[in-house]
Scaffold this motif. Structure first.
Motif, PDB file in Angstrom:
ATOM      1  N   PHE A  14      19.717 -52.227 -23.545  1.00  0.00           N
ATOM      2  CA  PHE A  14      19.539 -50.908 -24.145  1.00  0.00           C
ATOM      3  C   PHE A  14      18.178 -50.817 -24.805  1.00  0.00           C
ATOM      4  O   PHE A  14      17.605 -51.830 -25.200  1.00  0.00           O
ATOM      5  CB  PHE A  14      20.603 -50.668 -25.242  1.00  0.00           C
ATOM      6  CG  PHE A  14      22.014 -50.747 -24.758  1.00  0.00           C
ATOM      7  CD1 PHE A  14      22.640 -49.647 -24.187  1.00  0.00           C
ATOM      8  CD2 PHE A  14      22.735 -51.927 -24.877  1.00  0.00           C
ATOM      9  CE1 PHE A  14      23.944 -49.722 -23.742  1.00  0.00           C
ATOM     10  CE2 PHE A  14      24.040 -52.013 -24.427  1.00  0.00           C
ATOM     11  CZ  PHE A  14      24.645 -50.906 -23.860  1.00  0.00           C
ATOM     12  N   GLY A  15      17.693 -49.590 -24.960  1.00  0.00           N
ATOM     13  CA  GLY A  15      16.536 -49.376 -25.819  1.00  0.00           C
ATOM     14  C   GLY A  15      16.992 -49.668 -27.241  1.00  0.00           C
ATOM     15  O   GLY A  15      18.008 -49.137 -27.697  1.00  0.00           O
ATOM     16  N   TYR A  16      16.253 -50.531 -27.942  1.00  0.00           N
ATOM     17  CA  TYR A  16      16.705 -50.990 -29.264  1.00  0.00           C
ATOM     18  C   TYR A  16      15.518 -51.118 -30.201  1.00  0.00           C
ATOM     19  O   TYR A  16      14.412 -51.471 -29.794  1.00  0.00           O
ATOM     20  CB  TYR A  16      17.404 -52.347 -29.099  1.00  0.00           C
ATOM     21  CG  TYR A  16      17.927 -52.942 -30.392  1.00  0.00           C
ATOM     22  CD1 TYR A  16      19.109 -52.479 -30.964  1.00  0.00           C
ATOM     23  CD2 TYR A  16      17.235 -53.974 -31.033  1.00  0.00           C
ATOM     24  CE1 TYR A  16      19.592 -53.029 -32.155  1.00  0.00           C
ATOM     25  CE2 TYR A  16      17.703 -54.528 -32.223  1.00  0.00           C
ATOM     26  CZ  TYR A  16      18.887 -54.044 -32.773  1.00  0.00           C
ATOM     27  OH  TYR A  16      19.359 -54.582 -33.939  1.00  0.00           O
ATOM     28  N   TYR A  17      15.761 -50.800 -31.470  1.00  0.00           N
ATOM     29  CA  TYR A  17      14.715 -50.951 -32.491  1.00  0.00           C
ATOM     30  C   TYR A  17      15.390 -51.319 -33.807  1.00  0.00           C
ATOM     31  O   TYR A  17      16.437 -50.775 -34.143  1.00  0.00           O
ATOM     32  CB  TYR A  17      13.918 -49.652 -32.635  1.00  0.00           C
ATOM     33  CG  TYR A  17      12.956 -49.632 -33.807  1.00  0.00           C
ATOM     34  CD1 TYR A  17      12.017 -50.647 -33.992  1.00  0.00           C
ATOM     35  CD2 TYR A  17      12.989 -48.591 -34.742  1.00  0.00           C
ATOM     36  CE1 TYR A  17      11.136 -50.623 -35.069  1.00  0.00           C
ATOM     37  CE2 TYR A  17      12.101 -48.561 -35.819  1.00  0.00           C
ATOM     38  CZ  TYR A  17      11.192 -49.577 -35.982  1.00  0.00           C
ATOM     39  OH  TYR A  17      10.329 -49.565 -37.044  1.00  0.00           O
ATOM     40  N   GLU A  18      14.771 -52.253 -34.526  1.00  0.00           N
ATOM     41  CA  GLU A  18      15.326 -52.668 -35.817  1.00  0.00           C
ATOM     42  C   GLU A  18      14.176 -52.884 -36.795  1.00  0.00           C
ATOM     43  O   GLU A  18      13.116 -53.372 -36.425  1.00  0.00           O
ATOM     44  CB  GLU A  18      16.111 -53.977 -35.633  1.00  0.00           C
ATOM     45  CG  GLU A  18      16.787 -54.463 -36.894  1.00  0.00           C
ATOM     46  CD  GLU A  18      17.671 -55.704 -36.647  1.00  0.00           C
ATOM     47  OE1 GLU A  18      18.102 -56.289 -37.646  1.00  0.00           O
ATOM     48  OE2 GLU A  18      17.912 -56.069 -35.470  1.00  0.00           O
ATOM     49  N   ASN A  19      14.372 -52.457 -38.040  1.00  0.00           N
ATOM     50  CA  ASN A  19      13.416 -52.782 -39.100  1.00  0.00           C
ATOM     51  C   ASN A  19      14.192 -53.164 -40.362  1.00  0.00           C
ATOM     52  O   ASN A  19      15.404 -53.399 -40.283  1.00  0.00           O
ATOM     53  CB  ASN A  19      12.425 -51.617 -39.329  1.00  0.00           C
ATOM     54  CG  ASN A  19      13.110 -50.354 -39.812  1.00  0.00           C
ATOM     55  OD1 ASN A  19      14.228 -50.392 -40.334  1.00  0.00           O
ATOM     56  ND2 ASN A  19      12.456 -49.220 -39.641  1.00  0.00           N
ATOM     57  N   GLN A  20      13.533 -53.208 -41.511  1.00  0.00           N
ATOM     58  CA  GLN A  20      14.206 -53.661 -42.743  1.00  0.00           C
ATOM     59  C   GLN A  20      15.319 -52.690 -43.161  1.00  0.00           C
ATOM     60  O   GLN A  20      16.246 -53.073 -43.866  1.00  0.00           O
ATOM     61  CB  GLN A  20      13.228 -53.771 -43.932  1.00  0.00           C
ATOM     62  CG  GLN A  20      11.986 -54.579 -43.674  1.00  0.00           C
ATOM     63  CD  GLN A  20      10.851 -53.713 -43.122  1.00  0.00           C
ATOM     64  OE1 GLN A  20      11.054 -52.883 -42.239  1.00  0.00           O
ATOM     65  NE2 GLN A  20       9.650 -53.930 -43.629  1.00  0.00           N
ATOM     66  N   SER A  21      15.211 -51.433 -42.735  1.00  0.00           N
ATOM     67  CA  SER A  21      16.132 -50.399 -43.221  1.00  0.00           C
ATOM     68  C   SER A  21      17.317 -50.116 -42.308  1.00  0.00           C
ATOM     69  O   SER A  21      18.361 -49.693 -42.772  1.00  0.00           O
ATOM     70  CB  SER A  21      15.376 -49.083 -43.431  1.00  0.00           C
ATOM     71  OG  SER A  21      14.297 -49.276 -44.307  1.00  0.00           O
TER      72      SER A  21
END
Length: 388
Positions: A218-225
């Motif tokens: 899948f298209g995925y994105y993660e950051n601190q929030s």
């Protein structure tokens, strides 16, 4: 020579379209922010595209400071009326039925009180640029609300049967936009993987709820929030984006950062990754009167007796009420959603190898949006605090 001008026209139409999409996105997040301030503890589901189209039709009848106030609220400063109308028409045409596995229809209508004279230019623009069905109606006839609601019911596939409860003696015009969306996931969630699992509510209590599950790329994105995933429909032109704030992140602070600028940055960060998504099934109907939110965004003038809608009719007129209703159902097969906005006018992915598979378990309040990836248009957006 003809080919050259044709090419430049296409480029111009495309750039106008981008400007309008940017305006609609900006307006959409500002509107959502206002609604969230009023109802942060409830499910919210709105169609910024539906509201923007209905108000753009109305904008064609505004003049003077009323038109300026509407332009500011709708983020349309710097665009001429012709540019706005041409871009809305291009956008409506581009969005209609974009994919064999996605049904997306956008319909507009204008219901005018019989015996009130409306400017021919205003009615013509509604037909030409918004493909609006224009009807003269006897507002005194007790059957008139059901005629308007019949149109709404038909154009939302029965999902929103009614937008108008009654017609008041001062009402002279209803401008209505309806959007219907039904998309099958590119990869369906297997039904046998859906399980009753705990979903944590805002007050910390847990309720058992059916959570769907699937593993894949899948298209995925993660950051601190937050964690975020793109779940595509059909041939992937449209997707549902799900944003799950991290355990330690307050929902309010997540929404404070939900701006058009941040959204564009986030959209560019998604990469193709292997992982597992666990997502609640949910179905909701939502209704909101947008007067307060639109006034807070700077459009108060349009609701006052001194409003100027002289481009619409010689009769002194103001906006009485902007009503918005939506429906959404998300399940293993896909998503069905609909929205209606009524403006009542009264007298007076790039792949990155070797990353750990992600695991995203949406078992607490989350944000979701249905977006057309080709134009960047956000069709629907919602805050789901308690799936039902």
């Amino acid at each position: 020579m003809a080919d050259v001008s044709n090419t430049s026209f296409t480029k111009q139409a495309r750039s106008m379209n981008n400007k309008l999409v940017a305006a609609n996105t900006n307006f959409g997040f500002k509107l959502f922010g206002q609604i969230f301030r009023q109802n942060s503890r409830e499910n919210i589901f709105v169609s910024p595209t539906s509201v923007a189209i209905a108000l753009s039709m109305t904008y064609n009848g505004a003049s003077g400071t009323t038109q300026q106030a509407m332009a500011q609220t709708l983020q349309l400063q710097g665009m001429s009326l012709n540019e706005i109308n041409q871009s809305q028409l291009a956008l409506i045409n581009i969005l209609q039925n974009p994919d064999p596995k996605v049904k997306l229809s956008i319909a507009n209508s204008l219901w005018a009180k019989k015996d009130v004279i409306f400017k021919p230019d205003f009615l013509q623009k509604s037909k030409e640029f918004y493909k609006a069905q224009v009807t003269n109606l006897d507002f005194a006839n007790p059957n008139s609300p059901s005629i308007i609601n019949g149109w709404v019911n038909q154009n939302t596939n029965g999902k929103i049967p009614k937008i108008i409860d009654r017609i008041n003696p001062d009402d002279i015009l209803f401008l209505i936009n309806a959007i219907y969306f039904k998309g099958s996931w590119t990869k369906e969630f297997p039904k046998n993987a859906t399980q009753q699992r705990p979903f944590t509510l805002l007050n910390g209590t847990r309720k058992q709820h059916p959570l769907m599950s699937q593993t894949g790329r899948f298209g995925y994105y993660e950051n601190q929030s937050f964690q975020a995933i793109s779940l595509p429909y059909g041939t992937r032109r449209l997707s549902m984006y799900v944003f799950l704030p991290k355990q330690n992140i307050n929902l309010q602070s997540f929404y404070n950062n939900l701006t058009a600028e941040n959204w564009e940055q986030w959209m560019n960060q998604f990469v193709s990754r292997q992982g597992t998504i666990v997502l609640p099934r949910f179905k909701l109907e939502y209704e909101v009167t947008l007067n307060q939110a639109l006034q807070a965004l700077g459009m108060g003038m349009a609701f006052q007796d001194r409003a100027n809608f002289s481009g619409m009719t010689a009769v002194p007129a103001k906006i009485n009420q902007v009503k918005h209703k939506t429906f959404v159902e998300v399940n293993e097969e896909g998503t069905e959603a609909a929205a209606v906005t009524s403006v009542g006018v009264t007298a007076t992915s790039v792949q990155i190898p070797q990353q750990e598979p992600f695991r995203m378990v949406v078992d607490r309040p989350f944000f979701c949006a249905i977006r057309d990836n080709q134009t960047g248009t956000i069709l629907f957006m919602g805050s789901i605090v308690e799936p039902k």
